[in-house]
Motif scaffolding. Structure first.
Motif, PDB file in Angstrom:
ATOM      1  N   UNK A  59       0.822  -1.214   0.000  1.00 23.39           N
ATOM      2  CA  UNK A  59       0.000   0.000   0.000  1.00 23.39           C
ATOM      3  C   UNK A  59       0.854   1.262   0.000  1.00 23.39           C
ATOM      4  N   UNK A  60       1.883   1.285   0.833  1.00 26.18           N
ATOM      5  CA  UNK A  60       2.668   2.520   0.978  1.00 26.18           C
ATOM      6  C   UNK A  60       3.713   2.691  -0.118  1.00 26.18           C
ATOM      7  N   UNK A  61       4.232   1.574  -0.627  1.00 27.37           N
ATOM      8  CA  UNK A  61       5.265   1.664  -1.676  1.00 27.37           C
ATOM      9  C   UNK A  61       4.667   1.554  -3.079  1.00 27.37           C
ATOM     10  N   UNK A  62       3.394   1.180  -3.151  1.00 26.15           N
ATOM     11  CA  UNK A  62       2.666   1.073  -4.411  1.00 26.15           C
ATOM     12  C   UNK A  62       3.363   0.154  -5.423  1.00 26.15           C
TER      13      UNK A  62
ATOM     14  N   UNK B  37      12.906   1.907  -6.426  1.00 28.78           N
ATOM     15  CA  UNK B  37      13.068   3.350  -6.620  1.00 28.78           C
ATOM     16  C   UNK B  37      12.149   4.092  -5.648  1.00 28.78           C
ATOM     17  N   UNK B  38      12.542   4.097  -4.401  1.00 30.13           N
ATOM     18  CA  UNK B  38      11.683   4.649  -3.350  1.00 30.13           C
ATOM     19  C   UNK B  38      12.025   6.115  -3.103  1.00 30.13           C
ATOM     20  N   UNK B  39      11.003   6.922  -3.073  1.00 33.48           N
ATOM     21  CA  UNK B  39      11.184   8.334  -2.748  1.00 33.48           C
ATOM     22  C   UNK B  39      11.651   8.454  -1.303  1.00 33.48           C
ATOM     23  N   UNK B  40      12.783   9.137  -1.062  1.00 35.10           N
ATOM     24  CA  UNK B  40      13.292   9.264   0.318  1.00 35.10           C
ATOM     25  C   UNK B  40      12.296   9.928   1.260  1.00 35.10           C
ATOM     26  N   UNK B  41      11.335  10.668   0.697  1.00 35.55           N
ATOM     27  CA  UNK B  41      10.335  11.324   1.542  1.00 35.55           C
ATOM     28  C   UNK B  41       9.189  10.394   1.927  1.00 35.55           C
ATOM     29  N   UNK B  42       9.149   9.214   1.315  1.00 33.76           N
ATOM     30  CA  UNK B  42       8.073   8.268   1.613  1.00 33.76           C
ATOM     31  C   UNK B  42       8.446   7.469   2.861  1.00 33.76           C
ATOM     32  N   UNK B  43       8.278   8.107   4.013  1.00 37.71           N
ATOM     33  CA  UNK B  43       8.700   7.498   5.272  1.00 37.71           C
ATOM     34  C   UNK B  43       7.982   6.210   5.602  1.00 37.71           C
ATOM     35  N   UNK B  44       6.684   6.105   5.277  1.00 36.33           N
ATOM     36  CA  UNK B  44       5.927   4.885   5.575  1.00 36.33           C
ATOM     37  C   UNK B  44       6.454   3.701   4.786  1.00 36.33           C
TER      38      UNK B  44
END
Length: 969
Positions: free
Chosen positions: A255-258, A263-270
């Protein structure tokens, strides 16, 4: 067979791999020759039984790169059989890996390294039996390949494949007799990036009429690295499918990483938080084979150098740091006069190669080759987590070619053989196959330790043991029954494998029970057993307790005192499943002292932490019997009442144990009855029934709980484990609505989907999906809960108990040594021997023909034991529920589902549990302690001491690769 039938345009496949230590080839000649015929190899006894050639081919713009190769001619018909060029992955792994560790005709003998030259033996599953194969050291700097100049030391994906193309053309020019042969290109792992480019270069050369003409037919790839995003983003979903992470972790990350875990956005803390939790769960997993231990390696295959996102990659045996692959520090060129000796230290896989990773994805090459009509075989080991089969399947499906043969079983061996995996064929002549994992043999060092133990014991006892491998094995032959001797002789004559020898040793050592005449013993205490040399190293008591209204039901039991502190240690009453399986199963196959001798393991006396009663229940099981005819028709309710009576009467006869903590345990079908037995004893205690029983908790392994819930999780489980295709699963899920048991006969789409499902699992061993499907003698029955016919009809057929009659002591057909049923056969001989019965004080005439598991006429009265768990949870009793993750009879998904429905909050989410530094429980089956005694013993010991595994509420402790443990409150 996989190679043979692929070359012969068939889809039936098989594979075999070997592994051992490194260091070979002091064979590289210093002569100025392009190639050399090798007739003898140091370490191999006698002349080679195949034709081997080694040599160098000059490639590169100025011919300054020397690529080394090993060439083995087909052992069948080299004049017409195909020619295959094999590229090992890495990049940087020598062609020697293919020659000796994967598909070649040689392998190292499994023996402990002693400083001498390792021994080479033949590989019976070599692909060279039906194809000539060139194993190349590529790229330059790999194995014995080298460069004469600094310029030639530069290497990368595109450069190495250009050099490989030059190599093949020059090799064919120097071997013109192979110009007309069909040519295939094969490889694995990182070759998935480069090999399709090589095949495309050859195809373009053919179209441009380059000489020599190469008769290219197709290519093969195993667990191929293909596309960074597809490969890497399927690792986390794969970990979820095979039970390495929980549903909660997976759903939260999804859900949170879709769906993008790389390639994870560093701002996507969850997302980052969820990936950190994931990392902790898989940090001790061997990603190449999730069931094998994490070990240190000498010159190992590196983790393929795909630049995965660090939070995932850091948990692989770590991926090579890009700084180490810098081009700033290439290997120095060798002096011109010494180029043939230019590799000072050979490594099977070189870590320090300067290398350009030019190819992000090889997908487009597959697209181009598909349009040109070349055949391809893509196969994936289903327990590989570094390049999961899900990723490979994803890019194949993205090619968007119609399926002409949907996912189905392919078998190994004779018709009706063992399942090799699943296979799909597409209209572009591409075949995709999964290769089903198999359980690894015992570690060789452990086997040698056991052999040493037997040698020492033999010398002490004056007996001698002899095996085909050279270790002794004759033991007081006059005391064995002739049928047993004949059985042993047959196996010794038909096997020269060390593991088989050790199996014979172990089994005979456990159930040597047909050897010495028994001494005079007291009625209840057994101090020695026929065939067991000397006194038993534990205190054993056997006997009967009369239960029932008139005491006409005689319940037989084996009682083993704790070897630690029997005055204070817990008492556990253990029930084997079935219903109808003897307590001997627990005593000698699962959690008793003899189990460890059987499985070639011993547990020090100080580690024995409980006294255990193994009960033959219900009546008619094992040596339990009824004096009255009307007392011989058991059912769930009556057998539970008998067990309750048994335990109270046993304590009356053993008052010294009344203050000890008491646990009740069992597995399989006991999941239906143990909770009721426990509840009835609790209610008796609350009502003041004497004697008071000091109950503390209960244990259940792979427990049958709710027939409908358990069985409806079987099909989803088979999908998770890769036994059925996504298409079959989605079709069944959609058409059946999640109900696979009580199916409406008019729901034709559902029935059709279930028929396709049945075909896929018809040859699977449901007790352990990785073990071979064998014929059984007095087997554990398929648990007698009512499984809908579609899910039941294709499971293994059990030998009729009449075939196992000992009226004339004619032995049943002998199972293969690699079958677990072999041990069942030995217990059958043991328990039906008159001397053994005398020692155990079996009532004469009570049981004419002992069976480990009896097919009882039985009343299945408990549809679900769920409510008993609800009641016991409310009373705050400790419970440990564990599941072997490779059990298909009662999948861990079902157990997890009913525990969740208790609706207690989780106080400690899924996490790894370790045994000797390894993740606990790698590959447990239906009765987990039978498969993993060491891990399950550690689990029980920690649970008993409240050591962070179980506290006061139900725990689902899956005995599987992740060994993850949630605790609920």
């Amino acid at each position: 067979m996989m190679a043979r039938e692929y070359f012969q345009h068939s889809n039936n496949l098989t594979s075999s791999c070997c592994s051992s230590i490194v260091l070979l080839f002091l064979l590289c000649p210093l002569l100025a020759l392009s190639y050399n015929t090798v007739k003898y190899l140091p370490g191999f006894e006698g002349p080679l039984p195949f034709e081997l050639e080694t040599g160098y081919i000059e490639v590169g713009k100025s011919g300054d790169v020397e690529l080394f190769y090993y060439f083995v001619k087909s052992e069948s018909n080299p004049e017409t059989d195909p020619l295959m060029l094999w590229l090992t992955g890495g990049p940087g792994c020598s062609g020697f890996s293919g020659l000796v560790y994967e598909i070649g005709p040689l392998k190292f003998k499994d023996q402990e390294y002693n400083g001498s030259l390792p021994t080479l033996v033949q590989n019976p599953f070599s692909w060279t039996k039906i194809s000539s194969i060139i194993f190349i050291d590529s790229p330059v700097g790999t194995g014995f390949s080298y460069s004469k100049s600094i310029e030639g030391s530069k290497r990368g994906d595109i450069e190495s494949m250009d050099q490989a193309y030059q190599f093949l053309r020059k090799w064919l020019l120097s071997h013109p007799e192979f110009l007309s042969h069909s040519v295939y290109i094969g490889g694995d792992t990182y070759s998935g990036k480069t090999l399709p480019l090589l095949v495309q270069n050859i195809a373009f050369g053919i179209e441009e009429k380059r000489k020599p003409y190469i008769n290219l037919k197709g290519y093969l790839l195993g667990n191929p690295v293909t596309d960074r995003n597809r490969d890497s983003n399927t690792i986390l979903p794969y970990a979820h499918r095979v039970g390495l992470i929980s549903d909660e972790i997976y759903e939260s990350a999804k859900r949170t990483c879709r769906g993008d875990y790389i390639n994870v956005n560093p701002d996507n803390g969850e997302c980052l938080k969820n990936l950190l939790v994931y990392d902790k769960c898989v940090s001790r997993i061997n990603t190449f084979h999730i069931l094998e231990p994490v070990c240190s390696f000498a010159s190992p295959k590196p983790q393929e150098k795909v630049q995965y996102r660090r939070s995932i990659a850091e948990n692989f045996n770590p991926v090579i740091d890009q700084k180490r692959t810098s081009l700033l520090d290439p290997r120095p060129p060798c002096p011109a006069a010494n180029c043939r000796g230019s590799v000072p230290e050979w490594q099977r896989c070189s870590y320090d190669l300067p290398y350009h990773y030019d190819i992000e994805s090889s997908y487009e090459y597959h697209v181009n080759l598909s349009t040109r009509g070349y055949r391809s075989l893509i196969y994936s080991g289903d327990h590989d987590m570094s390049v999961p089969y899900l990723g490979t399947q994803a890019w194949i499906q993205a090619l968007n070619y119609p399926i002409v043969d949907d996912g189905r079983q392919w078998l190994v061996g004779f018709p009706g053989g063992q399942v090799g995996g699943l296979t799909w064929t597409y209209s572009n002549k591409m075949t995709f196959a999964t290769v089903k994992a198999r359980l690894a043999p015992l570690p060789i060092s452990f086997i040698y330790a056991v052999i040493h133990k037997f040698k020492v014991e033999a010398s002490r006892n004056g007996t001698k043991f002899v095996c085909p491998s050279g270790v002794a094995i004759i033991a007081d032959a006059e005391h064995y029954h002739p049928a047993v001797l004949e059985m042993a002789r047959q196996h010794l004559q038909h096997s020269n494998k060390l593991s088989s020898c050790c199996s014979i040793l172990a089994l005979l050592h456990l159930l040597l029970f047909l050897v010495c005449p028994p001494p005079a013993l007291s009625y209840s205490t057994v101090t020695s057993l026929p065939g067991f040399k000397g006194s038993l190293p534990f205190q054993l008591e056997t006997g009967y307790v009369g239960v029932g209204e008139s005491g006409d039901v005689q319940m037989f039991y084996y009682f083993v005192k704790s070897e630690s502190n029997p005055e204070d240690d817990p008492i556990m009453l253990w029930f084997t499943g079935g219903p109808g399986c003897s307590g001997l199963t627990g005593f000698a196959y699962e959690i008793g002292k003899l189990l460890f001798i059987f499985n070639l393991t011993t547990i020090p006396k100080k580690d024995q932490v409980a006294s255990i009663i193994f009960l033959d229940s219900p009546v008619g099981t094992g040596f339990s019997y009824s004096k009255a005819k009307e007392g011989s028709m058991p059912g769930d309710i009556e057998s539970c009442d008998h067990a309750r009576q048994f335990l109270r009467k046993w304590f009356i006869d053993h008052p010294e144990f009344l203050s000890n903590p008491v646990y009740i345990g069992g597995d399989s079908y006991s999941g239906k009855t143990v909770p009721l037995i426990f509840q009835e004893i609790v209610l008796g205690n609350e009502a003041g029934t004497q004697p008071f029983i000091n109950l503390k908790g209960y244990l259940l392994g792979n427990p049958v709980t709710d027939s409908r819930l358990d069985n409806n999780k079987i099909l989803p489980y088979t999908h998770r484990m890769g036994l059925i295709s996504d298409e079959i699963y989605e079709s069944a899920k959609r058409s059946c609505g999640g109900e696979y048991i009580n199916v409406n006969p008019s729901n034709r789409e559902c029935l059709k989907s279930l028929e396709a499902y049945s075909k896929c699992v018809s040859r699977i061993n449901t007790g352990h999906i990785l073990e071979p499907l064998c014929n059984f003698v007095s087997p554990k029955p398929k648990e007698m809960h009512k499984i809908r016919r579609y899910l039941r009809k294709n499971c293994r057929r059990l030998i009729d108990s009449k075939q196992a009659s000992l009226l004339d002591l004619q032995p049943p057909s002998i199972p293969a040594l690699n079958c677990r049923a072999y041990g069942d056969l030995l217990s059958y001989y043991w328990a039906n021997d008159r001397r053994v019965r005398k020692v155990l004080q079996i009532q004469e005439g009570s049981v004419s023909d002992w069976q480990r598991c009896s097919f009882l006429q039985y009343k299945h009265e408990i549809d679900s034991s769920y409510e008993y768990h609800v009641n016991l949870s409310a009373r705050r009793f400790t419970s440990l529920i564990y599941s072997g993750d490779h059990d298909m009879i009662v999948p861990y998904l079902a157990t997890q589902a009913w525990i969740r429905s208790l609706n207690y909050s989780i106080v400690d989410d899924w996490r790894p549990w370790l045994v000797d530094g390894q993740v606990g429980g790698l590959g447990g089956g239906h009765t987990a302690p039978e498969y993993l005694p060491k891990e399950c013993f550690a689990m029980f010991k920690r649970n008993r001491s409240d050591h962070n595994l179980a506290k006061t509420h139900p725990v689902d402790l899956s005995v599987h690769p992740s060994g993850v443990v949630p605790e609920v409150q």
